[in-house]
Design a protein around this motif. Structure first.
Motif, PDB file in Angstrom:
ATOM      1  N   GLY A   1     -20.808  65.706  17.945  1.00  0.00           N
ATOM      2  CA  GLY A   1     -21.423  66.960  18.337  1.00  0.00           C
ATOM      3  C   GLY A   1     -21.654  67.898  17.179  1.00  0.00           C
ATOM      4  O   GLY A   1     -21.208  69.058  17.193  1.00  0.00           O
TER       5      GLY A   1
ATOM      6  N   LEU B   1     -25.335  60.870  21.494  1.00  0.00           N
ATOM      7  CA  LEU B   1     -24.637  62.099  21.131  1.00  0.00           C
ATOM      8  C   LEU B   1     -23.342  62.201  21.937  1.00  0.00           C
ATOM      9  O   LEU B   1     -23.364  62.350  23.158  1.00  0.00           O
ATOM     10  CB  LEU B   1     -25.536  63.297  21.413  1.00  0.00           C
ATOM     11  CG  LEU B   1     -25.001  64.683  21.054  1.00  0.00           C
ATOM     12  CD1 LEU B   1     -24.715  64.783  19.568  1.00  0.00           C
ATOM     13  CD2 LEU B   1     -25.998  65.749  21.502  1.00  0.00           C
TER      14      LEU B   1
ATOM     15  N   VAL C   1     -19.994  64.083  22.914  1.00  0.00           N
ATOM     16  CA  VAL C   1     -19.380  65.414  22.929  1.00  0.00           C
ATOM     17  C   VAL C   1     -18.107  65.362  23.767  1.00  0.00           C
ATOM     18  O   VAL C   1     -17.977  64.542  24.671  1.00  0.00           O
ATOM     19  CB  VAL C   1     -20.354  66.467  23.502  1.00  0.00           C
ATOM     20  CG1 VAL C   1     -21.586  66.592  22.614  1.00  0.00           C
ATOM     21  CG2 VAL C   1     -20.760  66.128  24.938  1.00  0.00           C
TER      22      VAL C   1
ATOM     23  N   ASN D   1     -18.449  74.567  24.271  1.00  0.00           N
ATOM     24  CA  ASN D   1     -18.799  73.147  24.203  1.00  0.00           C
ATOM     25  C   ASN D   1     -20.114  72.879  24.933  1.00  0.00           C
ATOM     26  O   ASN D   1     -20.975  72.138  24.448  1.00  0.00           O
ATOM     27  CB  ASN D   1     -17.669  72.314  24.807  1.00  0.00           C
ATOM     28  CG  ASN D   1     -17.885  70.822  24.655  1.00  0.00           C
ATOM     29  OD1 ASN D   1     -18.263  70.342  23.584  1.00  0.00           O
ATOM     30  ND2 ASN D   1     -17.645  70.081  25.724  1.00  0.00           N
TER      31      ASN D   1
ATOM     32  N   THR E   1     -23.584  71.727  23.103  1.00  0.00           N
ATOM     33  CA  THR E   1     -24.237  70.484  23.517  1.00  0.00           C
ATOM     34  C   THR E   1     -25.709  70.721  23.820  1.00  0.00           C
ATOM     35  O   THR E   1     -26.586  69.950  23.389  1.00  0.00           O
ATOM     36  CB  THR E   1     -23.530  69.898  24.757  1.00  0.00           C
ATOM     37  OG1 THR E   1     -22.175  69.582  24.412  1.00  0.00           O
ATOM     38  CG2 THR E   1     -24.230  68.649  25.249  1.00  0.00           C
TER      39      THR E   1
ATOM     40  N   VAL F   1     -26.538  61.686  26.055  1.00  0.00           N
ATOM     41  CA  VAL F   1     -25.330  62.478  25.827  1.00  0.00           C
ATOM     42  C   VAL F   1     -24.169  61.821  26.564  1.00  0.00           C
ATOM     43  O   VAL F   1     -24.237  61.567  27.773  1.00  0.00           O
ATOM     44  CB  VAL F   1     -25.503  63.929  26.298  1.00  0.00           C
ATOM     45  CG1 VAL F   1     -24.200  64.698  26.107  1.00  0.00           C
ATOM     46  CG2 VAL F   1     -26.630  64.600  25.514  1.00  0.00           C
TER      47      VAL F   1
END
Length: 513
Positions: free
Chosen positions: A92, A110, A112, A130, A134, A150
């Motif tokens: 992230g 990605l 996170v 967060n 994101t 994600v």
């Protein structure tokens, strides 16, 4: 939700109507995180080509943030002009996306934080920050033309309402899909079904499962029943700790049980062998789909049934996944199996001779010995009172490996003619095998399919048994030889195998011009 609710209708052999499933392979990233595995750029490129031949939709080529060497490898894979979408793992951080862009990939996975322990303890941020970060990262990646998935790390231990907020926000920001990640193999199928069902209501969802509880495949099924349409995994199930779900198992289960095509199945065995060879992680003999024993039959009852009906003791045709059926002999062998093995080598026996051969085969098997093709042919020759005319015999062997390039020389008698040759290699065994091939020339075009060494006594003077499997055209033989010298045992096994394979070749073995 109970397990009864979850699997209601499973016996009907269908997922949701019109189900399509794609595969994302992470052998080159998650698979390489298995202890002791380190792939060179050329090896990663070779595996990527194999994955593309198998028509996997997505290939995660590595993690661009790892270092310059890894980025060069990712660039190499990204430049192969594959049909698959090539991605890089990215944390992230905007910097990770920049590094991925520099590698020329098509997209990013990605990752996170999703659970409290990852959001607060690992990253040191707040849940709200967060989510905001994101969304910002997704927008940045999409603005730079990347496909974006994600992944909520440790999602199976996250608060479900928060996971929904986090990944829903990613979709709102433009992400192409979101992923449920059972990062530590923590969840059971009920939890997986519940989580993925909620996420699937938001948009396209993937599933990433690990096998710490032996539930990776079950959790994939639960994910698909809940609405996921893309499965992360690795070839042969390699990966950190207990590994990832094995994509060859996912692919054949989807096709066989539900009629869902996800890749080119007949490429799976060659792909599995390639990954096992390059990673140094061998396949367990009983491994589903690609293990040595998956389509191998020894039991007399099973062999007899298989000879009468291919499907008698197999769920699907081995050719579906690029395999061949094998009948092997041991203490469980029956008349049908022994007769079939002899027929394969062109040896005709009458009923009494067959009974005698079967008895001898069982006797060897009772001593814990695997009955190789060479053993069987030797038994048949003895029972029939035949003496085989050897075409190739080892007369002398010398090998040296100290202080420089390993070298070896062999003296063979081939069709009554003496031949001498030398060779070099990565070790004395490799050098000796090279010398044998040089001496035999074009007639040594047999392929070494497997090579296995076992020490059968202890101490510094241990005797070793070398077993080789070799094939030439549509014939194959397995031969074992024992000696205190591994090089001699290896050469004797190889020469015996070649001699057996040359038994039906033209009468003269030509010298290599």
């Amino acid at each position: 939700m109970t397990s009864q609710d979850l699997f209601q209708g499973a016996d009907s052999g269908s997922l949701a109507p019109g189900t399509t499933v794609q595969l994302l392979d992470t052998t080159l990233r998650d698979g390489e995180q298995a202890p002791g595995v380190s792939l060179t750029p050329d090896e990663k490129a070779e595996i990527a080509r194999g994955l593309d031949r198998a028509e996997f939709g997505f290939i995660e080529a590595g993690s661009a943030c790892t270092g310059q060497g890894e980025r060069e490898t990712i660039r190499k894979v990204a430049s192969l002009d594959l049909d698959a979408t090539v991605t890089s793992f990215a944390r992230g951080l905007e910097r990770d996306i920049d590094l991925a862009l520099d590698c020329g990939v098509d997209g990013v996975n990605l990752v996170v934080p999703a659970s409290d322990r990852h959001v607060q303890d690992k990253v040191g941020t707040t849940p709200a920050e967060n989510v905001a970060n994101t969304k910002s990262l997704v927008e940045y990646a999409k603005d730079h033309g990347l496909w974006v998935e994600v992944i909520g790390e440790d999602g199976s231990r996250a608060d479900l309402d928060y996971l929904e907020e986090l990944l829903g926000g990613a979709l709102d920001a433009g992400a192409d899909r979101i992923c449920y990640a059972d990062t530590v193999g923590h969840a059971g199928p009920e939890t997986t079904y519940r989580y993925v069902s909620r996420l699937a209501d938001l948009g396209p969802v993937s599933t990433h499962t690990h096998d710490d509880l032996g539930l990776a495949m079950t959790n994939v099924y639960a994910s698909l029943r809940a609405g996921a349409d893309l499965v992360h995994g690795t070839v042969n199930g390699i990966g950190e700790r207990a590994g990832n779900v094995a994509l060859e198992e996912v692919a054949i289960a989807l096709q066989h049980c539900y009629g869902v095509e996800s890749c080119k199945l007949d490429e799976l065995y060659d792909l599995a062998q390639l990954v096992a060879r390059t990673t140094g992680v061998p396949l367990a003999p009983n491994k589903a789909v690609v293990g040595e024993n998956a389509f191998t039959h020894e039991s007399g009852i099973h062999t007899d049934g298989t000879l009468k009906d291919d499907a008698m003791y197999e769920p699907y045709d081995p050719a579906t996944v690029g395999r061949e059926r094998r009948l092997v002999l041991g203490k469980h062998a029956g008349r049908a199996g022994v007769k079939a093995a002899l027929d394969e080598h062109g040896v005709e026996v009458d009923d009494d001779e067959l009974s005698a051969v079967v008895e001898r085969v069982k006797r060897l098997g009772d001593r814990g010995k695997r009955v190789t093709d060479a053993d069987l042919l030797a038994i048949a020759e003895d029972v029939q009172g035949r003496e085989r005319d050897r075409r190739v015999e080892l007369v002398g062997l010398t090998a040296a490996s100290g202080g420089g390039t390993p070298t070896a020389s062999v003296r063979l008698e081939v069709d009554g003619e003496e031949r001498v040759a030398s060779g070099t290699g990565s070790g004395p065994v490799d050098a000796a095998v090279s010398a044998v091939r040089s001496a035999l020339g074009a007639s040594a075009d047999a392929q070494l399919d497997s090579y296995h060494v076992d020490a059968i006594t202890g101490g510094t003077d241990a005797v070793v048994t070398v077993e080789v499997e070799m094939s030439r055209g549509d014939r194959s033989v397995t031969v074992a030889a024992s000696d205190a010298d591994i090089t001699r045992a290896s050469v004797e096994a190889m020469i015996e195998a070649l001699d057996r394979l040359l038994a039906t070749a033209p009468e003269h073995v030509p010298a290599d011009d």
